[in-house]
Design a protein around this motif. Structure first.
Motif, PDB file in Angstrom:
ATOM      1  N   LEU A  22       0.735  -1.232  -0.149  1.00  0.00           N
ATOM      2  CA  LEU A  22       0.055   0.036  -0.045  1.00  0.00           C
ATOM      3  C   LEU A  22       0.838   1.287  -0.065  1.00  0.00           C
ATOM      4  CD1 LEU A  22      -3.007   0.895   0.109  1.00  0.00           C
ATOM      5  CD2 LEU A  22      -2.875   0.591   2.373  1.00  0.00           C
ATOM      6  N   PHE A  23       1.943   1.097   0.786  1.00  0.00           N
ATOM      7  CA  PHE A  23       2.772   2.462   0.983  1.00  0.00           C
ATOM      8  C   PHE A  23       3.360   2.636  -0.614  1.00  0.00           C
ATOM      9  CE2 PHE A  23       7.019   4.255   0.971  1.00  0.00           C
ATOM     10  CZ  PHE A  23       6.866   5.469   1.431  1.00  0.00           C
ATOM     11  N   LEU A  24       3.682   1.750  -1.404  1.00  0.00           N
ATOM     12  CA  LEU A  24       4.472   1.961  -2.627  1.00  0.00           C
ATOM     13  C   LEU A  24       3.308   2.359  -3.539  1.00  0.00           C
ATOM     14  CD1 LEU A  24       6.604  -1.287  -2.845  1.00  0.00           C
ATOM     15  CD2 LEU A  24       7.211   0.878  -2.527  1.00  0.00           C
ATOM     16  N   GLU A  25       1.892   2.190  -3.058  1.00  0.00           N
ATOM     17  CA  GLU A  25       0.906   2.779  -4.141  1.00  0.00           C
ATOM     18  C   GLU A  25       0.669   4.322  -3.955  1.00  0.00           C
ATOM     19  OE1 GLU A  25      -2.552   0.532  -3.718  1.00  0.00           O
ATOM     20  OE2 GLU A  25      -1.625  -1.570  -4.219  1.00  0.00           O
ATOM     21  N   LEU A  26       1.086   4.697  -2.462  1.00  0.00           N
ATOM     22  CA  LEU A  26       0.561   5.851  -1.976  1.00  0.00           C
ATOM     23  C   LEU A  26       1.642   7.237  -1.687  1.00  0.00           C
ATOM     24  CD1 LEU A  26      -1.612   4.497   0.718  1.00  0.00           C
ATOM     25  CD2 LEU A  26      -2.607   5.682  -1.335  1.00  0.00           C
ATOM     26  N   TYR A  27       3.030   6.776  -1.895  1.00  0.00           N
ATOM     27  CA  TYR A  27       4.228   7.339  -1.365  1.00  0.00           C
ATOM     28  C   TYR A  27       4.045   8.691  -2.063  1.00  0.00           C
ATOM     29  CZ  TYR A  27       7.175   6.377  -5.375  1.00  0.00           C
ATOM     30  OH  TYR A  27       7.783   6.063  -6.685  1.00  0.00           O
ATOM     31  N   THR A  28       3.635   8.839  -3.178  1.00  0.00           N
ATOM     32  CA  THR A  28       3.651  10.070  -3.751  1.00  0.00           C
ATOM     33  C   THR A  28       2.623  11.313  -3.257  1.00  0.00           C
ATOM     34  OG1 THR A  28       2.025   9.533  -5.554  1.00  0.00           O
ATOM     35  CG2 THR A  28       4.233   9.229  -6.172  1.00  0.00           C
ATOM     36  N   CYS A  29       1.817  10.704  -2.376  1.00  0.00           N
ATOM     37  CA  CYS A  29       1.005  11.608  -1.499  1.00  0.00           C
ATOM     38  C   CYS A  29       1.559  12.621  -0.996  1.00  0.00           C
ATOM     39  CB  CYS A  29      -0.165  10.897  -0.826  1.00  0.00           C
ATOM     40  SG  CYS A  29      -1.052   9.906  -1.477  1.00  0.00           S
ATOM     41  N   GLU A  55      13.820   5.333   1.939  1.00  0.00           N
ATOM     42  CA  GLU A  55      14.197   5.307   0.587  1.00  0.00           C
ATOM     43  C   GLU A  55      13.658   6.304  -0.549  1.00  0.00           C
ATOM     44  OE1 GLU A  55      14.758   1.328  -0.769  1.00  0.00           O
ATOM     45  OE2 GLU A  55      16.288   0.942   0.806  1.00  0.00           O
ATOM     46  N   ASN A  56      12.294   6.676  -0.026  1.00  0.00           N
ATOM     47  CA  ASN A  56      11.311   7.180  -0.842  1.00  0.00           C
ATOM     48  C   ASN A  56      11.538   8.687  -0.195  1.00  0.00           C
ATOM     49  OD1 ASN A  56       9.950   5.936  -3.384  1.00  0.00           O
ATOM     50  ND2 ASN A  56      10.174   4.281  -1.460  1.00  0.00           N
ATOM     51  N   GLY A  57      12.180   9.172   0.730  1.00  0.00           N
ATOM     52  CA  GLY A  57      12.321  10.410   1.290  1.00  0.00           C
ATOM     53  C   GLY A  57      11.167  10.960   2.240  1.00  0.00           C
ATOM     54  N   LYS A  58      10.715   9.944   2.873  1.00  0.00           N
ATOM     55  CA  LYS A  58       9.869   9.998   3.791  1.00  0.00           C
ATOM     56  C   LYS A  58      10.214   9.495   5.293  1.00  0.00           C
ATOM     57  CE  LYS A  58       6.512  10.963   0.377  1.00  0.00           C
ATOM     58  NZ  LYS A  58       5.931  12.286   0.349  1.00  0.00           N
ATOM     59  N   ILE A 207      -8.064   5.663  -0.720  1.00  0.00           N
ATOM     60  CA  ILE A 207      -7.069   6.064   0.404  1.00  0.00           C
ATOM     61  C   ILE A 207      -6.432   7.381  -0.399  1.00  0.00           C
ATOM     62  CG2 ILE A 207      -5.242   5.505   1.390  1.00  0.00           C
ATOM     63  CD1 ILE A 207      -6.279   2.757   1.694  1.00  0.00           C
ATOM     64  N   LYS A 208      -5.973   7.296  -1.686  1.00  0.00           N
ATOM     65  CA  LYS A 208      -5.097   8.421  -2.143  1.00  0.00           C
ATOM     66  C   LYS A 208      -5.956   9.464  -2.197  1.00  0.00           C
ATOM     67  CE  LYS A 208      -2.005   9.730  -5.966  1.00  0.00           C
ATOM     68  NZ  LYS A 208      -2.344  11.276  -5.752  1.00  0.00           N
ATOM     69  N   GLU A 209      -7.213   9.493  -2.611  1.00  0.00           N
ATOM     70  CA  GLU A 209      -7.693  10.684  -2.744  1.00  0.00           C
ATOM     71  C   GLU A 209      -8.278  11.289  -1.373  1.00  0.00           C
ATOM     72  OE1 GLU A 209     -12.329  11.235  -4.258  1.00  0.00           O
ATOM     73  OE2 GLU A 209     -11.341   9.774  -5.520  1.00  0.00           O
ATOM     74  N   GLN A 210      -8.367  10.293  -0.238  1.00  0.00           N
ATOM     75  CA  GLN A 210      -8.578  10.916   1.093  1.00  0.00           C
ATOM     76  C   GLN A 210      -7.421  11.468   1.592  1.00  0.00           C
ATOM     77  OE1 GLN A 210     -11.379   8.128   3.676  1.00  0.00           O
ATOM     78  NE2 GLN A 210     -10.364   6.694   1.872  1.00  0.00           N
ATOM     79  N   ILE A 211      -6.237  11.029   1.293  1.00  0.00           N
ATOM     80  CA  ILE A 211      -5.037  11.471   1.871  1.00  0.00           C
ATOM     81  C   ILE A 211      -4.854  12.951   1.323  1.00  0.00           C
ATOM     82  CG2 ILE A 211      -2.477  11.496   1.895  1.00  0.00           C
ATOM     83  CD1 ILE A 211      -2.750   8.345   2.094  1.00  0.00           C
ATOM     84  N   ASP A 212      -5.184  12.956  -0.001  1.00  0.00           N
ATOM     85  CA  ASP A 212      -4.731  14.296  -0.628  1.00  0.00           C
ATOM     86  C   ASP A 212      -5.864  15.397  -0.117  1.00  0.00           C
ATOM     87  OD1 ASP A 212      -3.083  13.439  -2.355  1.00  0.00           O
ATOM     88  OD2 ASP A 212      -4.296  12.832  -4.100  1.00  0.00           O
ATOM     89  N   LYS A 213      -7.094  14.949   0.196  1.00  0.00           N
ATOM     90  CA  LYS A 213      -8.092  15.981   0.803  1.00  0.00           C
ATOM     91  C   LYS A 213      -7.756  16.286   1.989  1.00  0.00           C
ATOM     92  CE  LYS A 213     -12.423  14.211  -1.712  1.00  0.00           C
ATOM     93  NZ  LYS A 213     -13.776  13.695  -1.506  1.00  0.00           N
ATOM     94  N   ILE A 214      -7.316  15.258   2.954  1.00  0.00           N
ATOM     95  CA  ILE A 214      -7.036  15.855   4.344  1.00  0.00           C
ATOM     96  C   ILE A 214      -5.713  16.874   4.347  1.00  0.00           C
ATOM     97  CG2 ILE A 214      -5.881  14.849   6.409  1.00  0.00           C
ATOM     98  CD1 ILE A 214      -7.503  12.133   5.716  1.00  0.00           C
ATOM     99  N   LYS A 215      -4.937  16.438   3.544  1.00  0.00           N
ATOM    100  CA  LYS A 215      -3.710  17.324   3.645  1.00  0.00           C
ATOM    101  C   LYS A 215      -4.169  18.832   3.190  1.00  0.00           C
ATOM    102  CE  LYS A 215       0.479  18.791   3.427  1.00  0.00           C
ATOM    103  NZ  LYS A 215       1.377  18.727   4.462  1.00  0.00           N
ATOM    104  N   ALA A 216      -4.846  18.798   2.098  1.00  0.00           N
ATOM    105  CA  ALA A 216      -5.120  20.065   1.391  1.00  0.00           C
ATOM    106  C   ALA A 216      -6.269  20.720   2.509  1.00  0.00           C
ATOM    107  CB  ALA A 216      -6.031  19.859   0.358  1.00  0.00           C
TER     108      ALA A 216
END
Length: 219
Positions: A22-29, A55-58, A207-216
């Motif tokens: 899941l992280f590898l699908e979401l790390y660009t959030c 390794e993905n800078g997080k 999940i990706k959509e939700q993370i983007d909404k929460i951050k915004a």
């Protein structure tokens, strides 16, 4: 002023079994901090996941729902093996703190009387303020506040401690509505966690959509 979300790859206080994938699908959030619990994955899988996060800078966070010295020390050593940036949770332990300091890992223990799983928080505002002062003297990085698991007025507690604490606060758990999210933005603790809500689609269909909404929403 904005606060930083910590995305917990967890549901009902347990790391989801597909968290590494899941992280590898979401790390660009657009979030920096990604978290797991001490239960749900084999340690080898936790180590691999935290390595991928790094390794993905997080930054990786382990939150341990532990109340005994032995369990908390075990969680601290797991955080070391995983190369975590931060350990949240545990009732404060000098031994845990020493292990983390030796390995340059930030420590954010619970405050208040915490019990059960999912956790329940009890205690007076005054006692928690006093605990925070004591923890500051001990040199911890911040505190893990299970505010929405509080048996009293959760939002009054958040306002009180965020306004008085000289340590960073993470409001952890049960931020499951836009009303609560907007409150968190208004009060602006340094961190807050979102986990189970993402798997229950409280803020959208993916999940990706939700993370983007929460951050915004909190920027």
């Amino acid at each position: 002023m904005s606060c930083e979300p910590i995305v917990m790859l967890t549901h009902n206080d347990i790391t989801v079994s597909n968290a590494p994938e899941l992280f590898l699908e979401l790390y660009t959030c657009p979030v920096e901090y990604w978290g797991i619990k001490e239960k749900g994955l084999f340690v080898e899988d936790m180590i691999k996941l935290c390595s991928n996060i790094r390794e993905n800078g997080k930054k990786s966070v382990l939150e341990a729902v532990t109340y005994t010295e032995a369990e908390s020390v075990s969680a601290a050593y797991t955080a070391v093996r995983c190369g975590c940036d931060m350990l949240m949770g545990t009732l404060y332990s000098e031994k845990v703190h020493e292990i983390l300091k030796e390995n340059n890992i930030k420590y954010m223990p619970f405050v208040g009387k915490v019990s059960n799983r999912p956790s329940v928080l009890e205690g007076s505002f005054e006692r928690m303020r006093s605990e925070i002062e004591e923890l500051k003297e001990k040199g911890v990085f911040g505190i893990d506040l299970l505010a929405y698991r509080y048996t009293g007025n959760a939002e009054a507690l958040i306002r009180d401690l965020v306004s008085t604490s000289k340590l960073p606060i993470c409001v952890a758990g049960s931020i499951n509505s836009y009303e609560r999210l907007d409150f968190i933005k208004d009060v602006s603790p340094e961190f807050f966690t979102v986990g189970s809500v993402l798997f229950e689609n409280k803020f959208g269909p993916t999940i990706k959509e939700q993370i983007d909404k929460i951050k915004a929403r909190v920027v």
